[in-house]
Design an enzyme around this catalytic site. Sequence first.
Site, PDB file in Angstrom:
ATOM      1  N   SER A   1      26.244  52.969 141.592  1.00 28.98           N
ATOM      2  CA  SER A   1      27.393  53.672 142.193  1.00 28.98           C
ATOM      3  C   SER A   1      28.046  54.554 141.140  1.00 28.98           C
ATOM      4  O   SER A   1      28.461  54.059 140.093  1.00 28.98           O
ATOM      5  CB  SER A   1      28.436  52.671 142.683  1.00 28.98           C
ATOM      6  OG  SER A   1      27.831  51.752 143.543  1.00 28.98           O
TER       7      SER A   1
ATOM      8  N   GLU B   1      32.971  55.355 138.325  1.00 28.62           N
ATOM      9  CA  GLU B   1      32.779  53.967 137.881  1.00 28.62           C
ATOM     10  C   GLU B   1      31.968  54.006 136.576  1.00 28.62           C
ATOM     11  O   GLU B   1      32.127  53.177 135.688  1.00 28.62           O
ATOM     12  CB  GLU B   1      32.005  53.204 138.969  1.00 28.62           C
ATOM     13  CG  GLU B   1      31.688  51.782 138.579  1.00 28.62           C
ATOM     14  CD  GLU B   1      30.852  51.037 139.612  1.00 28.62           C
ATOM     15  OE1 GLU B   1      31.203  51.072 140.803  1.00 28.62           O
ATOM     16  OE2 GLU B   1      29.861  50.422 139.205  1.00 28.62           O
TER      17      GLU B   1
ATOM     18  N   ARG C   1      36.107  46.244 139.646  1.00 23.48           N
ATOM     19  CA  ARG C   1      35.330  47.049 138.686  1.00 23.48           C
ATOM     20  C   ARG C   1      36.206  47.446 137.487  1.00 23.48           C
ATOM     21  O   ARG C   1      36.144  48.580 137.003  1.00 23.48           O
ATOM     22  CB  ARG C   1      34.749  48.309 139.334  1.00 23.48           C
ATOM     23  CG  ARG C   1      33.825  48.063 140.467  1.00 23.48           C
ATOM     24  CD  ARG C   1      32.529  47.369 140.025  1.00 23.48           C
ATOM     25  NE  ARG C   1      31.629  47.268 141.161  1.00 23.48           N
ATOM     26  CZ  ARG C   1      31.666  46.262 142.032  1.00 23.48           C
ATOM     27  NH1 ARG C   1      32.521  45.256 141.874  1.00 23.48           N
ATOM     28  NH2 ARG C   1      30.824  46.232 143.053  1.00 23.48           N
TER      29      ARG C   1
HETATM   30  C1  LIG Z   1      20.558  50.658 140.270  1.00 24.21           C
HETATM   31  C2  LIG Z   1      21.898  50.157 139.760  1.00 24.21           C
HETATM   32  C3  LIG Z   1      22.618  49.248 140.511  1.00 24.21           C
HETATM   33  C4  LIG Z   1      23.865  48.758 140.055  1.00 24.21           C
HETATM   34  N1  LIG Z   1      24.534  47.862 140.824  1.00 24.21           N
HETATM   35  C5  LIG Z   1      25.716  47.361 140.410  1.00 24.21           C
HETATM   36  C6  LIG Z   1      26.419  46.402 141.206  1.00 24.21           C
HETATM   37  O1  LIG Z   1      25.970  45.985 142.265  1.00 24.21           O
HETATM   38  N2  LIG Z   1      27.612  45.952 140.749  1.00 24.21           N
HETATM   39  C7  LIG Z   1      28.129  46.350 139.559  1.00 24.21           C
HETATM   40  O2  LIG Z   1      29.224  45.881 139.207  1.00 24.21           O
HETATM   41  N3  LIG Z   1      27.483  47.260 138.788  1.00 24.21           N
HETATM   42  C8  LIG Z   1      26.298  47.759 139.174  1.00 24.21           C
HETATM   43  N4  LIG Z   1      25.641  48.692 138.407  1.00 24.21           N
HETATM   44  C9  LIG Z   1      26.249  49.154 137.150  1.00 24.21           C
HETATM   45  C10 LIG Z   1      25.752  48.412 135.878  1.00 24.21           C
HETATM   46  O3  LIG Z   1      24.566  47.736 136.126  1.00 24.21           O
HETATM   47  C11 LIG Z   1      26.794  47.417 135.353  1.00 24.21           C
HETATM   48  O4  LIG Z   1      28.011  48.070 135.094  1.00 24.21           O
HETATM   49  C12 LIG Z   1      26.325  46.727 134.064  1.00 24.21           C
HETATM   50  O5  LIG Z   1      27.226  45.689 133.713  1.00 24.21           O
HETATM   51  C13 LIG Z   1      26.201  47.681 132.887  1.00 24.21           C
HETATM   52  O6  LIG Z   1      25.548  46.996 131.849  1.00 24.21           O
HETATM   53  P1  LIG Z   1      24.873  47.747 130.651  1.00 24.21           P
HETATM   54  O7  LIG Z   1      24.461  46.703 129.650  1.00 24.21           O
HETATM   55  O8  LIG Z   1      23.807  48.632 131.129  1.00 24.21           O
HETATM   56  O9  LIG Z   1      26.113  48.561 130.093  1.00 24.21           O
HETATM   57  P2  LIG Z   1      26.099  50.027 129.460  1.00 24.21           P
HETATM   58  O10 LIG Z   1      25.796  51.016 130.524  1.00 24.21           O
HETATM   59  O11 LIG Z   1      25.276  50.066 128.241  1.00 24.21           O
HETATM   60  O12 LIG Z   1      27.638  50.163 129.049  1.00 24.21           O
HETATM   61  C14 LIG Z   1      28.637  50.202 130.025  1.00 24.21           C
HETATM   62  C15 LIG Z   1      30.006  50.229 129.307  1.00 24.21           C
HETATM   63  O13 LIG Z   1      30.217  48.983 128.649  1.00 24.21           O
HETATM   64  C16 LIG Z   1      30.353  49.192 127.228  1.00 24.21           C
HETATM   65  N5  LIG Z   1      29.618  48.077 126.602  1.00 24.21           N
HETATM   66  C17 LIG Z   1      28.330  47.734 126.809  1.00 24.21           C
HETATM   67  N6  LIG Z   1      28.041  46.612 126.122  1.00 24.21           N
HETATM   68  C18 LIG Z   1      29.164  46.264 125.451  1.00 24.21           C
HETATM   69  C19 LIG Z   1      29.487  45.212 124.550  1.00 24.21           C
HETATM   70  N7  LIG Z   1      28.623  44.262 124.206  1.00 24.21           N
HETATM   71  N8  LIG Z   1      30.762  45.171 124.051  1.00 24.21           N
HETATM   72  C20 LIG Z   1      31.684  46.124 124.385  1.00 24.21           C
HETATM   73  N9  LIG Z   1      31.419  47.146 125.222  1.00 24.21           N
HETATM   74  C21 LIG Z   1      30.172  47.212 125.752  1.00 24.21           C
HETATM   75  C22 LIG Z   1      29.747  50.553 126.939  1.00 24.21           C
HETATM   76  O14 LIG Z   1      30.342  51.146 125.816  1.00 24.21           O
HETATM   77  C23 LIG Z   1      30.093  51.312 128.220  1.00 24.21           C
HETATM   78  O15 LIG Z   1      31.413  51.774 128.186  1.00 24.21           O
HETATM   79  C24 LIG Z   1      24.385  49.201 138.814  1.00 24.21           C
HETATM   80  C25 LIG Z   1      23.640  50.106 138.048  1.00 24.21           C
HETATM   81  C26 LIG Z   1      22.414  50.578 138.504  1.00 24.21           C
HETATM   82  C27 LIG Z   1      21.627  51.538 137.660  1.00 24.21           C
END
Ligand SMILES: Cc1cc2nc3c(=O)[nH]c(=O)nc-3n(C[C@H](O)[C@H](O)[C@H](O)COP(=O)(O)OP(=O)(O)OC[C@H]3O[C@@H](n4cnc5c(N)ncnc54)[C@H](O)[C@@H]3O)c2cc1C
Length: 347
Positions: free
Chosen positions: A246, A342, A171
Amino acid sequence: MNTSITKPPVQENINLSPYNTLRVEAKADQFITISEPSQLLAIYNKDFFKKYSPVILGGGSNVLIKSDLKQPVLKISIPGIEIIHERDKEILIKSGAGVTWHDFVSFCVEKGFGGIENLALIPGTVGAAPIQNIGAYGVELKDTFHSLKAFLPETGEERVFSINECDFGYRDSIFKKSLKGKVIITEVTLRLQKPPHTIEDSYYALQEYFQSNGIKSPTIKDVFNAVVEIRESKLPNPELIGNAGSFFKNPIVEVSVYQKLKQQYPSIPSFEAGAGKIKIPAGWLIEQAGWKGKKVGNVGTYKNQALVLVNHGGATGEEIYEHAMKIRESVKEKFGVELDPEVNVIS
Ligand SMILES: Cc1cc2nc3c(=O)[nH]c(=O)nc-3n(C[C@H](O)[C@H](O)[C@H](O)COP(=O)(O)OP(=O)(O)OC[C@H]3O[C@@H](n4cnc5c(N)ncnc54)[C@H](O)[C@@H]3O)c2cc1C
Protein backbone atom coordinates in the site's frame (compact mmCIF):
# COMPACT_ATOMS: atom_id res chain seq x y z
CA MET A 1 25.13 -4.75 25.30
CA ASN A 2 27.98 -7.01 24.15
CA THR A 3 31.04 -4.81 24.50
CA SER A 4 33.34 -6.70 22.13
CA ILE A 5 33.87 -4.16 19.36
CA THR A 6 33.76 -5.55 15.85
CA LYS A 7 33.76 -3.35 12.78
CA PRO A 8 30.98 -3.98 10.30
CA PRO A 9 31.82 -4.62 6.64
CA VAL A 10 31.54 -1.57 4.37
CA GLN A 11 30.83 -1.85 0.63
CA GLU A 12 31.07 1.10 -1.74
CA ASN A 13 28.99 2.26 -4.70
CA ILE A 14 26.29 -0.37 -4.25
CA ASN A 15 23.23 -0.70 -6.49
CA LEU A 16 20.24 -0.70 -4.12
CA SER A 17 17.82 -2.39 -6.50
CA PRO A 18 18.06 -5.82 -4.75
CA TYR A 19 17.55 -4.05 -1.41
CA ASN A 20 14.22 -2.29 -2.10
CA THR A 21 11.07 -4.03 -3.28
CA LEU A 22 10.13 -1.16 -5.62
CA ARG A 23 13.35 -2.20 -7.44
CA VAL A 24 14.57 1.37 -7.80
CA GLU A 25 18.10 1.38 -9.23
CA ALA A 26 19.55 4.02 -6.89
CA LYS A 27 23.17 3.81 -5.70
CA ALA A 28 24.55 4.03 -2.16
CA ASP A 29 28.02 5.51 -1.69
CA GLN A 30 28.49 3.28 1.37
CA PHE A 31 26.54 0.15 2.30
CA ILE A 32 27.24 -1.18 5.79
CA THR A 33 25.83 -4.51 6.95
CA ILE A 34 25.07 -4.70 10.66
CA SER A 35 24.87 -8.31 11.81
CA GLU A 36 25.27 -7.75 15.55
CA PRO A 37 24.39 -4.83 17.86
CA SER A 38 28.01 -4.34 18.97
CA GLN A 39 28.85 -3.22 15.42
CA LEU A 40 26.67 -0.16 16.00
CA LEU A 41 28.75 0.70 19.06
CA ALA A 42 31.91 0.17 17.01
CA ILE A 43 30.89 2.78 14.45
CA TYR A 44 29.52 5.06 17.19
CA ASN A 45 32.98 5.11 18.78
CA LYS A 46 34.40 6.30 15.48
CA ASP A 47 32.06 9.34 15.59
CA PHE A 48 30.18 7.89 12.65
CA PHE A 49 26.74 9.05 13.83
CA LYS A 50 28.04 12.56 14.56
CA LYS A 51 29.28 12.89 10.98
CA TYR A 52 26.43 11.22 9.10
CA SER A 53 22.70 10.60 9.30
CA PRO A 54 22.68 7.11 7.88
CA VAL A 55 19.66 5.55 6.24
CA ILE A 56 18.44 2.52 8.18
CA LEU A 57 17.29 -0.29 5.94
CA GLY A 58 15.56 -3.57 6.75
CA GLY A 59 14.04 -5.50 3.84
CA GLY A 60 13.36 -2.31 1.86
CA SER A 61 9.67 -3.18 1.42
CA ASN A 62 8.30 0.08 2.76
CA VAL A 63 10.68 2.63 1.29
CA LEU A 64 10.83 4.74 -1.84
CA ILE A 65 14.45 5.66 -2.54
CA LYS A 66 14.10 8.89 -4.51
CA SER A 67 17.71 9.37 -5.56
CA ASP A 68 21.27 8.09 -5.15
CA LEU A 69 22.24 8.14 -1.48
CA LYS A 70 25.32 10.08 -0.41
CA GLN A 71 24.71 9.22 3.25
CA PRO A 72 25.70 5.69 4.33
CA VAL A 73 23.08 2.94 4.35
CA LEU A 74 22.97 0.69 7.42
CA LYS A 75 21.42 -2.63 6.43
CA ILE A 76 20.13 -4.26 9.61
CA SER A 77 20.78 -8.00 9.38
CA ILE A 78 20.86 -9.05 13.05
CA PRO A 79 19.78 -12.74 13.22
CA GLY A 80 18.43 -15.04 15.91
CA ILE A 81 15.17 -16.18 17.49
CA GLU A 82 15.08 -17.07 21.19
CA ILE A 83 12.37 -18.12 23.63
CA ILE A 84 12.86 -16.01 26.74
CA HIS A 85 10.35 -17.71 28.98
CA GLU A 86 7.43 -20.02 28.77
CA ARG A 87 4.43 -20.14 31.06
CA ASP A 88 1.29 -22.31 31.00
CA LYS A 89 -0.59 -20.05 28.64
CA GLU A 90 1.93 -17.72 27.06
CA ILE A 91 5.43 -17.36 25.85
CA LEU A 92 7.87 -14.47 25.50
CA ILE A 93 9.90 -14.78 22.34
CA LYS A 94 12.53 -12.42 20.98
CA SER A 95 13.90 -12.01 17.51
CA GLY A 96 16.86 -10.20 16.02
CA ALA A 97 15.83 -7.17 13.96
CA GLY A 98 17.22 -8.66 10.75
CA VAL A 99 15.11 -11.83 10.81
CA THR A 100 12.64 -11.95 7.92
CA TRP A 101 9.19 -11.27 9.35
CA HIS A 102 7.48 -14.12 7.51
CA ASP A 103 10.17 -16.61 8.66
CA PHE A 104 9.52 -15.49 12.23
CA VAL A 105 5.74 -15.94 11.81
CA SER A 106 6.28 -19.39 10.25
CA PHE A 107 8.58 -20.41 13.13
CA CYS A 108 5.98 -19.33 15.72
CA VAL A 109 3.08 -21.06 13.97
CA GLU A 110 5.11 -24.30 13.62
CA LYS A 111 5.87 -24.20 17.36
CA GLY A 112 2.19 -23.60 18.19
CA PHE A 113 2.65 -20.01 19.39
CA GLY A 114 -0.40 -17.96 18.40
CA GLY A 115 -1.06 -14.28 17.81
CA ILE A 116 0.78 -13.27 14.63
CA GLU A 117 -0.55 -15.85 12.14
CA ASN A 118 -2.80 -13.17 10.56
CA LEU A 119 0.37 -11.19 9.75
CA ALA A 120 1.87 -13.96 7.59
CA LEU A 121 3.60 -12.99 4.34
CA ILE A 122 4.02 -9.31 5.17
CA PRO A 123 7.40 -8.58 3.56
CA GLY A 124 10.31 -7.11 5.50
CA THR A 125 12.15 -7.66 8.74
CA VAL A 126 11.15 -8.08 12.38
CA GLY A 127 13.04 -4.87 13.26
CA ALA A 128 10.90 -2.73 10.97
CA ALA A 129 7.59 -4.23 12.15
CA PRO A 130 7.17 -1.80 15.08
CA ILE A 131 7.99 1.26 12.94
CA GLN A 132 4.54 1.32 11.37
CA ASN A 133 2.89 -1.21 13.73
CA ILE A 134 2.31 -3.60 10.84
CA GLY A 135 -1.20 -4.89 10.49
CA ALA A 136 -3.37 -7.17 8.36
CA TYR A 137 -6.55 -9.25 8.59
CA GLY A 138 -7.73 -7.79 11.89
CA VAL A 139 -4.42 -7.99 13.77
CA GLU A 140 -1.68 -5.45 14.46
CA LEU A 141 1.80 -5.96 15.85
CA LYS A 142 0.82 -4.04 19.00
CA ASP A 143 -1.64 -6.83 19.94
CA THR A 144 1.27 -9.15 20.84
CA PHE A 145 4.09 -6.65 21.30
CA HIS A 146 6.01 -6.85 24.60
CA SER A 147 9.11 -4.67 24.14
CA LEU A 148 12.00 -3.83 21.87
CA LYS A 149 15.66 -3.06 22.25
CA ALA A 150 17.18 -0.20 20.31
CA PHE A 151 20.50 1.54 19.84
CA LEU A 152 20.34 5.33 20.20
CA PRO A 153 22.70 6.92 17.65
CA GLU A 154 22.71 10.26 19.52
CA THR A 155 24.19 8.86 22.73
CA GLY A 156 25.51 5.41 21.81
CA GLU A 157 23.27 3.92 24.51
CA GLU A 158 20.94 0.98 24.35
CA ARG A 159 17.33 1.47 25.42
CA VAL A 160 14.41 -0.86 25.98
CA PHE A 161 10.97 0.44 24.91
CA SER A 162 7.86 -1.05 26.51
CA ILE A 163 4.57 -1.06 24.62
CA ASN A 164 3.40 2.14 26.34
CA GLU A 165 6.48 3.98 25.17
CA CYS A 166 5.95 3.10 21.50
CA ASP A 167 2.72 5.09 21.03
CA PHE A 168 1.37 2.62 18.49
CA GLY A 169 -1.47 3.71 16.21
CA TYR A 170 -2.83 2.80 12.79
CA ARG A 171 0.34 2.20 10.69
CA ASP A 172 2.07 4.48 13.14
CA SER A 173 4.34 4.63 16.18
CA ILE A 174 6.60 7.05 18.00
CA PHE A 175 9.36 5.86 15.63
CA LYS A 176 7.59 7.58 12.72
CA LYS A 177 7.01 10.74 14.77
CA SER A 178 9.19 12.29 17.50
CA LEU A 179 11.76 9.46 17.40
CA LYS A 180 11.95 9.24 13.60
CA GLY A 181 15.53 8.33 12.67
CA LYS A 182 16.59 8.44 16.34
CA VAL A 183 16.53 4.75 17.15
CA ILE A 184 17.93 1.66 15.51
CA ILE A 185 15.89 -1.34 16.57
CA THR A 186 18.08 -4.35 17.26
CA GLU A 187 15.63 -6.82 18.78
CA VAL A 188 11.86 -7.24 19.28
CA THR A 189 10.08 -9.32 21.93
CA LEU A 190 6.50 -10.55 21.55
CA ARG A 191 4.09 -12.19 24.00
CA LEU A 192 2.42 -15.09 22.18
CA GLN A 193 -0.28 -17.56 23.18
CA LYS A 194 0.11 -21.25 23.80
CA PRO A 195 -2.96 -23.42 23.04
CA PRO A 196 -5.90 -22.93 23.36
CA HIS A 197 -5.48 -20.00 20.96
CA THR A 198 -7.78 -17.08 20.39
CA ILE A 199 -8.50 -17.08 16.67
CA GLU A 200 -9.08 -13.76 14.89
CA ASP A 201 -11.18 -14.62 11.86
CA SER A 202 -13.63 -11.73 11.71
CA TYR A 203 -12.32 -10.54 8.34
CA TYR A 204 -14.75 -11.41 5.56
CA ALA A 205 -12.02 -12.84 3.31
CA LEU A 206 -10.97 -15.28 6.06
CA GLN A 207 -14.54 -16.37 6.79
CA GLU A 208 -15.15 -16.91 3.10
CA TYR A 209 -11.95 -18.99 2.84
CA PHE A 210 -12.88 -21.20 5.81
CA GLN A 211 -16.40 -21.69 4.52
CA SER A 212 -15.31 -22.69 1.04
CA ASN A 213 -12.64 -25.03 2.47
CA GLY A 214 -15.04 -26.65 4.95
CA ILE A 215 -13.04 -25.48 7.99
CA LYS A 216 -15.37 -25.02 10.98
CA SER A 217 -12.91 -24.43 13.85
CA PRO A 218 -9.78 -22.94 12.31
CA THR A 219 -6.43 -23.42 14.02
CA ILE A 220 -3.57 -20.89 13.88
CA LYS A 221 -2.08 -23.02 11.08
CA ASP A 222 -5.37 -22.74 9.13
CA VAL A 223 -5.36 -18.96 9.58
CA PHE A 224 -1.72 -18.83 8.46
CA ASN A 225 -2.46 -20.91 5.34
CA ALA A 226 -5.57 -18.85 4.55
CA VAL A 227 -3.71 -15.53 4.86
CA VAL A 228 -0.84 -16.78 2.68
CA GLU A 229 -3.24 -18.00 -0.01
CA ILE A 230 -5.41 -14.86 0.01
CA ARG A 231 -2.40 -12.53 -0.05
CA GLU A 232 -0.75 -14.46 -2.89
CA SER A 233 -3.94 -14.12 -4.97
CA LYS A 234 -4.42 -10.40 -4.28
CA LEU A 235 -1.07 -8.66 -3.97
CA PRO A 236 1.70 -8.40 -6.53
CA ASN A 237 4.81 -10.39 -5.62
CA PRO A 238 7.76 -7.93 -5.42
CA GLU A 239 9.96 -10.70 -6.86
CA LEU A 240 7.94 -10.41 -10.06
CA ILE A 241 6.90 -6.75 -10.15
CA GLY A 242 8.44 -3.95 -8.11
CA ASN A 243 6.10 -2.53 -5.46
CA ALA A 244 5.99 -1.49 -1.82
CA GLY A 245 2.51 -2.72 -0.90
CA SER A 246 0.00 0.00 0.00
CA PHE A 247 1.58 3.27 -1.05
CA PHE A 248 -0.81 5.48 0.96
CA LYS A 249 -2.50 5.10 4.32
CA ASN A 250 -6.29 4.86 4.41
CA PRO A 251 -7.37 8.42 5.28
CA ILE A 252 -9.28 8.98 8.52
CA VAL A 253 -11.83 11.82 8.31
CA GLU A 254 -14.43 13.47 10.57
CA VAL A 255 -17.91 11.92 10.37
CA SER A 256 -19.26 15.20 8.95
CA VAL A 257 -16.76 15.05 6.05
CA TYR A 258 -17.71 11.44 5.39
CA GLN A 259 -21.44 12.25 5.44
CA LYS A 260 -21.00 14.91 2.76
CA LEU A 261 -19.01 12.50 0.62
CA LYS A 262 -21.65 9.80 1.13
CA GLN A 263 -24.34 12.12 -0.28
CA GLN A 264 -22.28 12.64 -3.42
CA TYR A 265 -20.92 9.09 -3.69
CA PRO A 266 -23.47 6.73 -2.09
CA SER A 267 -21.30 3.63 -2.63
CA ILE A 268 -18.29 5.02 -0.73
CA PRO A 269 -16.96 2.30 1.61
CA SER A 270 -16.10 3.16 5.21
CA PHE A 271 -14.99 1.78 8.57
CA GLU A 272 -15.40 3.12 12.10
CA ALA A 273 -12.13 4.62 13.29
CA GLY A 274 -12.82 5.75 16.86
CA ALA A 275 -15.00 8.52 18.25
CA GLY A 276 -16.37 10.72 15.45
CA LYS A 277 -13.88 9.38 12.91
CA ILE A 278 -14.31 7.32 9.76
CA LYS A 279 -11.66 5.50 7.75
CA ILE A 280 -12.08 5.47 3.96
CA PRO A 281 -10.18 2.92 1.84
CA ALA A 282 -7.53 4.86 -0.11
CA GLY A 283 -7.66 2.22 -2.86
CA TRP A 284 -11.32 3.07 -3.53
CA LEU A 285 -10.59 6.81 -3.75
CA ILE A 286 -7.67 6.22 -6.13
CA GLU A 287 -9.73 3.83 -8.26
CA GLN A 288 -12.64 6.32 -8.48
CA ALA A 289 -10.17 9.01 -9.52
CA GLY A 290 -9.39 6.81 -12.54
CA TRP A 291 -5.95 5.46 -11.65
CA LYS A 292 -6.57 1.72 -11.23
CA GLY A 293 -4.30 -0.27 -13.55
CA LYS A 294 -3.20 2.93 -15.30
CA LYS A 295 0.39 3.00 -16.58
CA VAL A 296 2.29 6.23 -17.17
CA GLY A 297 5.83 5.69 -18.48
CA ASN A 298 7.41 3.02 -16.29
CA VAL A 299 5.08 3.52 -13.32
CA GLY A 300 1.50 2.51 -12.66
CA THR A 301 -1.01 1.24 -10.15
CA TYR A 302 -1.59 -2.49 -9.80
CA LYS A 303 -4.42 -3.84 -11.95
CA ASN A 304 -6.17 -5.54 -9.00
CA GLN A 305 -5.49 -2.92 -6.31
CA ALA A 306 -5.13 0.78 -7.08
CA LEU A 307 -3.44 1.45 -3.72
CA VAL A 308 -0.32 -0.41 -4.84
CA LEU A 309 2.07 1.55 -7.05
CA VAL A 310 4.17 -0.63 -9.32
CA ASN A 311 7.45 -0.23 -11.13
CA HIS A 312 6.91 -1.76 -14.58
CA GLY A 313 10.68 -1.77 -15.03
CA GLY A 314 13.32 0.93 -15.05
CA ALA A 315 11.33 3.55 -13.10
CA THR A 316 13.44 6.00 -11.13
CA GLY A 317 12.58 6.91 -7.54
CA GLU A 318 11.78 10.45 -8.69
CA GLU A 319 9.39 9.13 -11.36
CA ILE A 320 7.52 6.96 -8.82
CA TYR A 321 7.36 9.87 -6.38
CA GLU A 322 5.96 12.26 -8.99
CA HIS A 323 3.37 9.69 -10.02
CA ALA A 324 2.33 9.26 -6.38
CA MET A 325 1.99 13.03 -5.97
CA LYS A 326 -0.21 13.24 -9.09
CA ILE A 327 -2.50 10.58 -7.64
CA ARG A 328 -2.58 12.47 -4.36
CA GLU A 329 -3.50 15.74 -6.10
CA SER A 330 -6.25 14.18 -8.17
CA VAL A 331 -7.83 12.49 -5.10
CA LYS A 332 -7.67 15.81 -3.24
CA GLU A 333 -9.28 17.57 -6.19
CA LYS A 334 -12.10 15.03 -6.61
CA PHE A 335 -12.89 14.23 -2.96
CA GLY A 336 -11.17 16.96 -0.92
CA VAL A 337 -9.40 14.18 1.00
CA GLU A 338 -5.65 14.25 1.65
CA LEU A 339 -3.69 11.00 1.18
CA ASP A 340 -0.56 10.48 3.28
CA PRO A 341 2.13 8.09 2.07
CA GLU A 342 2.49 4.94 4.14
CA VAL A 343 5.79 4.31 2.37
CA ASN A 344 8.88 6.06 3.80
CA VAL A 345 10.36 8.40 1.21
CA ILE A 346 14.18 8.52 1.37
CA SER A 347 16.37 11.01 -0.48
C1 LIG B 1 3.62 -6.68 -1.32
C2 LIG B 1 3.65 -5.93 0.00
C3 LIG B 1 2.64 -6.11 0.92
C4 LIG B 1 2.66 -5.43 2.16
N1 LIG B 1 1.64 -5.65 3.04
C5 LIG B 1 1.63 -5.02 4.23
C6 LIG B 1 0.58 -5.26 5.17
O1 LIG B 1 -0.33 -6.05 4.94
N2 LIG B 1 0.61 -4.59 6.35
C7 LIG B 1 1.62 -3.74 6.67
O2 LIG B 1 1.59 -3.17 7.77
N3 LIG B 1 2.63 -3.49 5.79
C8 LIG B 1 2.67 -4.12 4.61
N4 LIG B 1 3.68 -3.86 3.71
C9 LIG B 1 4.73 -2.90 4.05
C10 LIG B 1 6.02 -3.52 4.65
O3 LIG B 1 6.08 -4.88 4.38
C11 LIG B 1 6.11 -3.30 6.16
O4 LIG B 1 6.05 -1.93 6.47
C12 LIG B 1 7.42 -3.87 6.74
O5 LIG B 1 7.39 -3.82 8.16
C13 LIG B 1 8.66 -3.14 6.25
O6 LIG B 1 9.78 -3.89 6.65
P1 LIG B 1 11.19 -3.69 5.99
O7 LIG B 1 12.17 -4.50 6.80
O8 LIG B 1 11.13 -3.99 4.56
O9 LIG B 1 11.41 -2.15 6.27
P2 LIG B 1 12.15 -1.10 5.32
O10 LIG B 1 11.32 -0.87 4.11
O11 LIG B 1 13.56 -1.47 5.11
O12 LIG B 1 12.09 0.21 6.24
C14 LIG B 1 10.86 0.80 6.56
C15 LIG B 1 11.13 1.96 7.55
O13 LIG B 1 11.58 1.42 8.79
C16 LIG B 1 12.91 1.91 9.08
N5 LIG B 1 13.63 0.75 9.65
C17 LIG B 1 13.79 -0.46 9.08
N6 LIG B 1 14.43 -1.29 9.94
C18 LIG B 1 14.69 -0.56 11.05
C19 LIG B 1 15.36 -0.85 12.27
N7 LIG B 1 15.86 -2.04 12.56
N8 LIG B 1 15.44 0.16 13.20
C20 LIG B 1 14.93 1.40 12.95
N9 LIG B 1 14.31 1.72 11.79
C21 LIG B 1 14.19 0.75 10.86
C22 LIG B 1 13.49 2.39 7.77
O14 LIG B 1 14.43 3.41 7.97
C23 LIG B 1 12.24 2.91 7.06
O15 LIG B 1 11.91 4.20 7.51
C24 LIG B 1 3.72 -4.54 2.46
C25 LIG B 1 4.75 -4.37 1.53
C26 LIG B 1 4.73 -5.05 0.32
C27 LIG B 1 5.85 -4.86 -0.66
